[in-house]
Structure formats: C-alpha cells, structure tokens
Design a protein around this motif. Sequence first.
Motif, PDB file in Angstrom:
ATOM      1  N   LYS A 195       0.648  -1.545  -0.009  1.00  0.00           N
ATOM      2  CA  LYS A 195      -0.276   0.207  -0.114  1.00  0.00           C
ATOM      3  C   LYS A 195       0.981   1.232  -0.454  1.00  0.00           C
ATOM      4  CE  LYS A 195      -3.753   2.905   0.767  1.00  0.00           C
ATOM      5  NZ  LYS A 195      -4.598   3.025  -0.219  1.00  0.00           N
ATOM      6  N   VAL A 196       1.576   1.144   0.687  1.00  0.00           N
ATOM      7  CA  VAL A 196       2.427   2.669   1.114  1.00  0.00           C
ATOM      8  C   VAL A 196       3.501   2.487  -0.276  1.00  0.00           C
ATOM      9  CG1 VAL A 196       4.561   3.419   1.868  1.00  0.00           C
ATOM     10  CG2 VAL A 196       2.528   2.545   3.900  1.00  0.00           C
ATOM     11  N   SER A 197       3.176   1.614  -0.795  1.00  0.00           N
ATOM     12  CA  SER A 197       4.935   1.837  -2.384  1.00  0.00           C
ATOM     13  C   SER A 197       4.008   2.202  -3.096  1.00  0.00           C
ATOM     14  CB  SER A 197       5.630   0.426  -2.553  1.00  0.00           C
ATOM     15  OG  SER A 197       4.485  -0.828  -2.682  1.00  0.00           O
ATOM     16  N   SER A 198       2.535   2.439  -2.948  1.00  0.00           N
ATOM     17  CA  SER A 198       1.496   2.655  -4.180  1.00  0.00           C
ATOM     18  C   SER A 198       2.201   4.573  -4.272  1.00  0.00           C
ATOM     19  CB  SER A 198       0.371   2.251  -3.895  1.00  0.00           C
ATOM     20  OG  SER A 198      -0.544   2.980  -3.060  1.00  0.00           O
ATOM     21  N   GLU A 199       2.264   5.344  -2.800  1.00  0.00           N
ATOM     22  CA  GLU A 199       2.350   6.118  -2.822  1.00  0.00           C
ATOM     23  C   GLU A 199       3.973   6.899  -2.605  1.00  0.00           C
ATOM     24  OE1 GLU A 199       0.181   8.884  -2.774  1.00  0.00           O
ATOM     25  OE2 GLU A 199      -1.578   7.405  -2.254  1.00  0.00           O
ATOM     26  N   VAL A 200       4.662   6.662  -2.559  1.00  0.00           N
ATOM     27  CA  VAL A 200       5.128   6.741  -1.561  1.00  0.00           C
ATOM     28  C   VAL A 200       6.806   5.516  -2.529  1.00  0.00           C
ATOM     29  CG1 VAL A 200       7.473   6.215   0.215  1.00  0.00           C
ATOM     30  CG2 VAL A 200       5.662   7.186  -0.006  1.00  0.00           C
ATOM     31  N   GLU A 201       8.303   6.217  -3.074  1.00  0.00           N
ATOM     32  CA  GLU A 201       9.248   5.308  -3.980  1.00  0.00           C
ATOM     33  C   GLU A 201       9.804   5.400  -2.733  1.00  0.00           C
ATOM     34  OE1 GLU A 201      12.158   8.075  -5.450  1.00  0.00           O
ATOM     35  OE2 GLU A 201      13.572   7.274  -5.581  1.00  0.00           O
ATOM     36  N   LEU A 202       9.819   3.909  -2.759  1.00  0.00           N
ATOM     37  CA  LEU A 202      10.754   2.390  -0.816  1.00  0.00           C
ATOM     38  C   LEU A 202      11.856   2.259  -1.275  1.00  0.00           C
ATOM     39  CD1 LEU A 202       8.674   1.580   1.483  1.00  0.00           C
ATOM     40  CD2 LEU A 202       7.834   0.301   0.038  1.00  0.00           C
ATOM     41  N   ARG A 203      12.531   2.327  -0.419  1.00  0.00           N
ATOM     42  CA  ARG A 203      13.863   1.317  -0.500  1.00  0.00           C
ATOM     43  C   ARG A 203      14.086   1.138   0.472  1.00  0.00           C
ATOM     44  NH1 ARG A 203      16.196   2.660  -5.731  1.00  0.00           N
ATOM     45  NH2 ARG A 203      15.384   4.502  -6.451  1.00  0.00           N
ATOM     46  N   LEU A 204      13.861  -0.357   0.393  1.00  0.00           N
ATOM     47  CA  LEU A 204      13.786  -1.524   1.971  1.00  0.00           C
ATOM     48  C   LEU A 204      14.881  -2.155   1.755  1.00  0.00           C
ATOM     49  CD1 LEU A 204      10.158  -3.033   1.231  1.00  0.00           C
ATOM     50  CD2 LEU A 204      10.743  -1.821   2.841  1.00  0.00           C
ATOM     51  N   VAL A 211      23.515  11.194   6.257  1.00  0.00           N
ATOM     52  CA  VAL A 211      23.069  12.666   4.921  1.00  0.00           C
ATOM     53  C   VAL A 211      24.130  13.545   5.067  1.00  0.00           C
ATOM     54  CG1 VAL A 211      21.052  13.398   5.264  1.00  0.00           C
ATOM     55  CG2 VAL A 211      21.145  11.516   5.952  1.00  0.00           C
ATOM     56  N   GLU A 212      24.379  13.580   3.829  1.00  0.00           N
ATOM     57  CA  GLU A 212      24.998  14.774   3.781  1.00  0.00           C
ATOM     58  C   GLU A 212      24.647  16.280   3.092  1.00  0.00           C
ATOM     59  OE1 GLU A 212      28.047  13.404   0.874  1.00  0.00           O
ATOM     60  OE2 GLU A 212      28.573  11.744   2.586  1.00  0.00           O
ATOM     61  N   GLU A 213      25.403  16.999   3.068  1.00  0.00           N
ATOM     62  CA  GLU A 213      24.635  18.416   2.617  1.00  0.00           C
ATOM     63  C   GLU A 213      23.969  19.508   3.461  1.00  0.00           C
ATOM     64  OE1 GLU A 213      24.865  19.189  -1.736  1.00  0.00           O
ATOM     65  OE2 GLU A 213      26.825  18.297  -2.008  1.00  0.00           O
ATOM     66  N   GLY A 214      23.888  18.936   4.766  1.00  0.00           N
ATOM     67  CA  GLY A 214      22.851  19.268   6.233  1.00  0.00           C
ATOM     68  C   GLY A 214      22.101  18.837   5.528  1.00  0.00           C
ATOM     69  N   GLY A 215      20.980  17.838   5.114  1.00  0.00           N
ATOM     70  CA  GLY A 215      20.288  17.200   5.049  1.00  0.00           C
ATOM     71  C   GLY A 215      19.665  16.741   3.669  1.00  0.00           C
ATOM     72  N   ARG A 216      20.572  17.403   2.386  1.00  0.00           N
ATOM     73  CA  ARG A 216      19.993  16.915   1.098  1.00  0.00           C
ATOM     74  C   ARG A 216      20.346  16.076   0.346  1.00  0.00           C
ATOM     75  NH1 ARG A 216      20.851  20.883  -2.574  1.00  0.00           N
ATOM     76  NH2 ARG A 216      22.831  21.950  -1.826  1.00  0.00           N
ATOM     77  N   ILE A 217      22.069  15.252   0.975  1.00  0.00           N
ATOM     78  CA  ILE A 217      21.835  13.860  -0.330  1.00  0.00           C
ATOM     79  C   ILE A 217      21.911  13.019   1.092  1.00  0.00           C
ATOM     80  CG2 ILE A 217      23.877  13.054  -0.315  1.00  0.00           C
ATOM     81  CD1 ILE A 217      23.119  14.874  -2.715  1.00  0.00           C
ATOM     82  N   VAL A 218      21.246  11.796   0.760  1.00  0.00           N
ATOM     83  CA  VAL A 218      21.059  10.599   1.653  1.00  0.00           C
ATOM     84  C   VAL A 218      21.544   9.623   0.757  1.00  0.00           C
ATOM     85  CG1 VAL A 218      19.651   8.854   2.461  1.00  0.00           C
ATOM     86  CG2 VAL A 218      18.540  10.869   2.585  1.00  0.00           C
ATOM     87  N   ILE A 219      22.714   8.628   1.014  1.00  0.00           N
ATOM     88  CA  ILE A 219      23.799   8.160   1.326  1.00  0.00           C
ATOM     89  C   ILE A 219      23.889   6.829   2.322  1.00  0.00           C
ATOM     90  CG2 ILE A 219      26.164   7.474   0.931  1.00  0.00           C
ATOM     91  CD1 ILE A 219      26.967  10.061   0.439  1.00  0.00           C
ATOM     92  N   THR A 220      23.067   5.554   0.759  1.00  0.00           N
ATOM     93  CA  THR A 220      22.864   4.468   2.012  1.00  0.00           C
ATOM     94  C   THR A 220      23.558   3.709   1.497  1.00  0.00           C
ATOM     95  OG1 THR A 220      21.165   3.833   0.251  1.00  0.00           O
ATOM     96  CG2 THR A 220      20.188   4.353   2.020  1.00  0.00           C
ATOM     97  N   ASP A 221      23.518   1.953   2.087  1.00  0.00           N
ATOM     98  CA  ASP A 221      24.858   1.096   1.573  1.00  0.00           C
ATOM     99  C   ASP A 221      24.435   0.637   0.602  1.00  0.00           C
ATOM    100  OD1 ASP A 221      22.001   0.060   1.725  1.00  0.00           O
ATOM    101  OD2 ASP A 221      23.006  -1.060   3.045  1.00  0.00           O
ATOM    102  N   LYS A 222      23.332   0.740  -0.706  1.00  0.00           N
ATOM    103  CA  LYS A 222      22.453   0.729  -2.183  1.00  0.00           C
ATOM    104  C   LYS A 222      23.002   2.031  -2.863  1.00  0.00           C
ATOM    105  CE  LYS A 222      20.703  -3.489  -0.985  1.00  0.00           C
ATOM    106  NZ  LYS A 222      19.567  -4.232  -0.161  1.00  0.00           N
TER     107      LYS A 222
END
Lengths: 441, 441
Positions: A195-204, A211-222
């Motif tokens: 349900k949530v994935s129909s509304e949101v770009e979901l990265r499971l 998180v860099e640049e004060g909140g504007r870049i999110v870096i994950t392991d993927k």
Amino acid sequence: MEKLIIIGGGAAGMTAASWARRLKPDLDITVLESTKMVSHAPCGIPYFTEGLFDDESLFMTYTPDYFIEKRKINVKINSIVEEVDLKSRILVVKENQDRIKYEFDNLLLSMGAKPKKINSDGEKIFYVHHPAEATHLRQKLWGFNRIAIIGGGILGIEMAEALRARGKRVIMIHRGKYLLNKMLDEDMGKVVTEKVSSEVELRLSEELVNVEEGGRIVITDKGKYEVDATIVAIGVEPNIDLVKNQLRIGETGAIWTDDHMRTSVKGVYAAGDVAEATNIITKKPDWVPFAPVANKMGFVAGNNIGGKNVIFPGVLGTMITKFEEYIIGKTGLTEVDAKKHGLKTVSATVHHKTRARYYPDSKDIIVKLIAEANSMRIIGAQIIGEEEVLGRLNMLAAVIQKGFTAEDLFFVETGYVPPVNRVWDVVTLAARKLYTGVGGE
Amino acid sequence: MEKLIIIGGGAAGMTAASWARRLKPDLDITVLESTKMVSHAPCGIPYFTEGLFDDESLFMTYTPDYFIEKRKINVKINSIVEEVDLKSRILVVKENQDRIKYEFDNLLLSMGAKPKKINSDGEKIFYVHHPAEATHLRQKLWGFNRIAIIGGGILGIEMAEALRARGKRVIMIHRGKYLLNKMLDEDMGKVVTEKVSSEVELRLSEELVNVEEGGRIVITDKGKYEVDATIVAIGVEPNIDLVKNQLRIGETGAIWTDDHMRTSVKGVYAAGDVAEATNIITKKPDWVPFAPVANKMGFVAGNNIGGKNVIFPGVLGTMITKFEEYIIGKTGLTEVDAKKHGLKTVSATVHHKTRARYYPDSKDIIVKLIAEANSMRIIGAQIIGEEEVLGRLNMLAAVIQKGFTAEDLFFVETGYVPPVNRVWDVVTLAARKLYTGVGGE
C-alpha cells in the motif's frame, strides 16, 4: 508540607499529578516541564503536518493554567532540570535565566522518550518529536518538494501520509525488508508495504550510511538520493540522561520500575516513556512508549504517591497506526517476538469484510491471531482494515490480558447487524480457525 | 447408515449440518427447509426494503446447491414438516404434493422463531419475517405512503429507517415509554428515542387495541390512526409448535437444552432461535434469538452430533442495531434486568468522541457500563455512537464473559491513534469512572 516534584509534564506526569492531588489535597505538587506545553500529545504531529488542523493549542488536553487554577498543581513551563541528586533529594532547574534549587520528598521521573539521532546534523535534517516544535517543523516541511524519510516504522508511515497529502514526493529508506517490521509479522507487513509503495518511493533493506549537505543528500549502502530535506524517524529511546547513573536502568534501557512504578531509589517513581515495565505474556522486561500506557503508568504512580495501593499489571505492546484508508493494529506478541522468547506458536489469518455482503461500502479487513501452541492461549493479534479496527484490537488486548484460549474467544457472544459486520465476525472466524483448524465462513 | 435430520435450514441448522459432515463423513444428513432459501439472514430485510440491494439471493450465505454438491448435505427446500414423532423417531414431510416419511437416529430442531401476531388480519397488515418473502413485502410497502409500525424494538426502528429512506411517512406505536426498552435502560433509550422522533411520528406508552380495515386503521388506547398499511413488529417467539408436547419446554418458552444443545429427548438436539440457553451472568434460563448465537449453537450441536465434546458456554444477550447514523449496542444485563434478578449494581456513563479533538469528523459516542455493586464485576454495557461501536461492544462481551472487574477493564492496554479514538478511550474512561468514582479525561 510534603513535596512531590514531577519532571516532565506529558501524559504520564500530568496524570500522576492529577491523581496525587485528588488523593492528597495538601500535597505540594510541582511539575517541571522544559517546553511551553503540558499534557501534550506528540501523536498529533503528523496530522498537524498534513494540515488537518492549525491551532497548536489543540495538542494539549489541558493548558498549564488549567492545572494551576483548577487542580492546584504548580506547573512550571520552560523549566529545564539541569541536575538531579537523588541522594540529597535536590534538583537544579533553569527557569528563564535563573538557576533554582528544589527539594522533594517524592519525585516522579516522567521525561518521556526522545528520537534516536543520526550522526549527521544540518538545517534540513528534521526529527519529529515535541508538539512545541510542530509549527516550526511544518513551516519548513511545507517549503520542500522531495523529502526523504529515514525509517519505515509507525512515525515514518504517518509522516509519509502527511507529506503525500501535501503533494510532496517522498522517498522512504528502511533497513527492514518490509515496513512496520517491529510491529507486524512479514505476511501482514507486506500488505502495508504494498500500500505505502503505491504512494512513496520505497527503498527496503537499505542501511543508512550518511546524510550530507545538511540534509540534502542521503547515502545508503545501496544508493545516493538527492532530496530537499530529510526526516529521521528511526525510533525513540527513553530520556534517562539526567538520572541514569543514580538508579537502576532495566535491560531495555529504560528506568527499571516495580509494579507500583517505584524505581530502585526510595521515594522516586518513574512513569511513561521513560519507564520499563513487565510484559504480561513473557513476564520479561519490556518497554512500550505509547500514550495509553504512559497515562496508566501515571495513574498508578499518582495513586501510589497519593497513598492508595494500585498495581500496574504490565504491558502487552498494543500499537495502532494509519496509512491513508488502512488502519493497522497489533497487540501482544508477533510470531517473531514469540520465537525470540522461545514460545511455540500457531497462527490463523482471515481475510474478511466489514459489512454484510449486500450492504454498501463494505471494506476489507484482515485479522491474524497467534496462539501458544499447546495451551492455545491467544498471545498476539494483528489487524489491517479500513474500519472497525480499533475496537477489535482493544477486544484482543483484553482477550490476551486475561488469557483467553482460542475456544474462549470463538465463543464470545459478538453482536451482528449488517451495516457494521458479518454474522461470523472476522475475529470469531480467526478464533475458530485456530480452535478447529477449519477456515471459511 | 446413521441418519441425522435437521428441521430448518437457517443459521443454526446449516452450521450444525456442516460441522456434523466434517466430523462424520459417512453420516446421512438431511435438512428439511420449508422455504426456498437456506443459510438465510433475515437481518437483511430492512436493508433490502430500503433498496440498498436488489438481488434476493444475497440473503443466503450459501445456496442449497452448494450444500448438496460441496458438503454432501441433502438439502430439501420447500419441504414442510407436518408431523414429528420423537418416540417412534419418524417425521412426515410435505414435499410438493407428496407426504414423505423420514426416520432418524439424531434430530436437530432448528425451526427458528416467528413473529408474534396480533388478532387482526388483513391484506395491508405485514410481518417482517423470512427473506423468502422479502421481495413481496418490499413491492407492497413501496406502494404505500403512510405506514404504521407497531413496536419500537430493534426490528421496528430498522424498518422505520428503511421506510424513511424511501420517503414514507411513518407512525410508530410503542407501548414502552421509550424505544428499545427491552435492550436499553431509560437513560440510553431516550437518546435513541429522541433521534427516531426527529424522523418518525412517535406514539409512546400506547397500547394497541386493534387494527381494522385490513391494516388501514390502527386503534390504540389513546388514539386512532389512518394509514395505508401496518407493519407489526412486536417481537418474536420460538417456533415450537411441531414438538411442544413431546419434550421439555423451558421457562422462557423455548426448547430446553443442556450445554451440549441436547433436549430432554435422547438423540434430539435443538439450536438457534428455537432453543433456550443459560445466561452466563445470572445462570438462569435465557433466550437470545440472534444469528451469532444461533450459529454458535449450531456449531456446538453439529460437533456433538459428530462425536466431539463441545460445550456451549451460555448467552449474554448481545444486540446491535442502527438507526441512521446511530449504531446502538448492548451486551450483558441492563440495570432493569439486573434488578429483576436481585443484583445490586453501580453504573457509569461517559459521553465522549471517537477521534482526537483536532482530527476532522470526530463523532459522538456514549458508553454506559454496569457492574455488580460489591465485586465490581462488569455485567452489562450499552453503547450509542456513530462509528467504532461494534468492536467496543464485542470487547465488552468478552469482558463480561470472563468476569473482568472495572479495574481489570481500566487496565486493558488499548491502542491509540488520533484518527480513530482518544488517548483515553471511552471504554477506559467508563471503566475508570466505575473503578475510581472519578469522571473526566
């Protein structure tokens, strides 16, 4: 005069203050609250962010003045407790620019919980915490277009709903393989995830790296995601810093309490999100930072401080949340929890409808029940549905609290009228499936 | 081959047939049903009358063919049992123009209930009874403008809602001083009465004297009303005529049964609206002619006939109905009932809201709880609200069934999320009021 000091004017603190006042009209009660609000309800922040209401005073059940005038409770807002000495029974409190000393006979610790933080900091990294900050938070969030939410728990999905309703693009990064994975088993969690994935770009199954640049870049392991801002909703922790070296901390990390909400130090009580309790099913320490538990712990603490012998029966871990038309609830243990505690379980899941087949606007509802394998005692329940979830969840909390078996639950004389359920209620059918092994209507 | 005959293919009969079949694959099962429908739900007739659906096959959960083909149950529709001899274990059944004899090893009596009749008869006097007659009933009723309903119980108010929705003028004549007076205490009943009286011309405390001119003149002890037709909804009675001189009839007028749904005659069971049961609270005989009870009695009878030892725990008298936006429920004893049984009671009533104060579209809800005075055991509950009534009612049925005290109920770990309730749930507040004597949030 006997003095009670309460640190934290949230649900637990103000409930305790009110009951202590009722029972001891002469008690000198002071509540020290670090913000401008008391008896506040942080659960409303997502709905405020959604724009469903604008008056931030509605976050409070009662105002500080109400407590001062009607209940003779000395509420001090914007008062920050800087030091606590449980041995000498003295507090140092910053009020405006002054530092004031307080002495107490009884102390209630009800400082609540605080959001877990990430290492990075920045102007566009936000936590959702206290209603006193809600106006600021909302003003900021409404100015962004693409927002990352770190964490797919209850707060994460509630904020996602709010931001989607405001027309924002949301990317949700969650390290679990499905959403609400601390609340639901995978089978139920997947329904929410879809349900949530129909509304949101979901990265499971993605771990946050930075998180860099004060909140504007999110870096994950993927991956790496460019956004306008980041909301961090990776859970909460008990707010114990002020006292953690002076009393017993339980194995959950919250303040250990007995069934009277007494801590390990005489005359010092703890209640609400700061306090640990005992799980009713496992009899093990547990920590359930939700308002109904906080209120009841506050009730117990206030009554005991007031001289009445009241026992807190422990916690079950009842939770309920909503994403768009889905209302999602859980009480007791999940199968995953039960396994961790070495309990063998059986479960039954029933997909059903909320109204008679001929009645308009019938909605879907799914109930999963979990029972201990041999005793067939109900120990957990999960519900996803579009209406009438709350009452069924509370019913199942009562059922678990009193040790009903599947047979007991099947035989509960449920009501039936076509506009609000089926003749075989979904809960009855799930109980029957556990009890007899047979599904269907 | 062992033979089971079931008289009546409603909720109890078909449930019993299905469970007996599961447990004894070789049992020869025959269901004799006097109409063309089985597993039918008369509760749907008001909504069919309202025009919410048109397909009368929707009254049935399963069709006769489904039972015949899938469950190997020999369903005979339009088969009227004319004679029963419990001693020689023989039935005489009219099927089409034939009279056929049946023998049985086990017999289940599940003939249901029938409307209580008035002395007058006529083309424009209607009873609301069997879904097989619903199409005819609706066609007739839609043709009238001003309709009298005799009786202000559940069926009366449901029919009133249906007729109002069709634009009819309704005059309701009720001998009680408030509506639903067998279900609710006066304080709660008056809330319903006020609501219904905004839609219906209500004549309370009026005794029916006669209906004349075939249904077009209603004469009471206080007045005379000209209408186009009259609906009689003055209650139901167990359909025992076929057997009443051959087995024990209980003091409620229904067939006496033990906790296995056995009657006083060996090999003869009774279940559903025809059967008496024991009230869980009073331990006295009671009669609760509603579908969920019928289904569970059928389950118990079917299992016991099938060789499994299953015990029916008794009845509480859970009821739920709806009038426009009000959903009205009751379980356990009313204060009036309790008094009749010599029980001293205390009660607490809380008027509350269904959503957080800042959440849109919050609705009213009223919960009344009744406890036994000394033990503080919850023995009754009444709810009127616009949403989330059903689950709370079922919760309270569970609570009463297991003997929760007010304290136990207060401490149930209810869930909270702003769109579906308040942090202090209305049920928790009512329990707290009973437990502590203190109202408010």
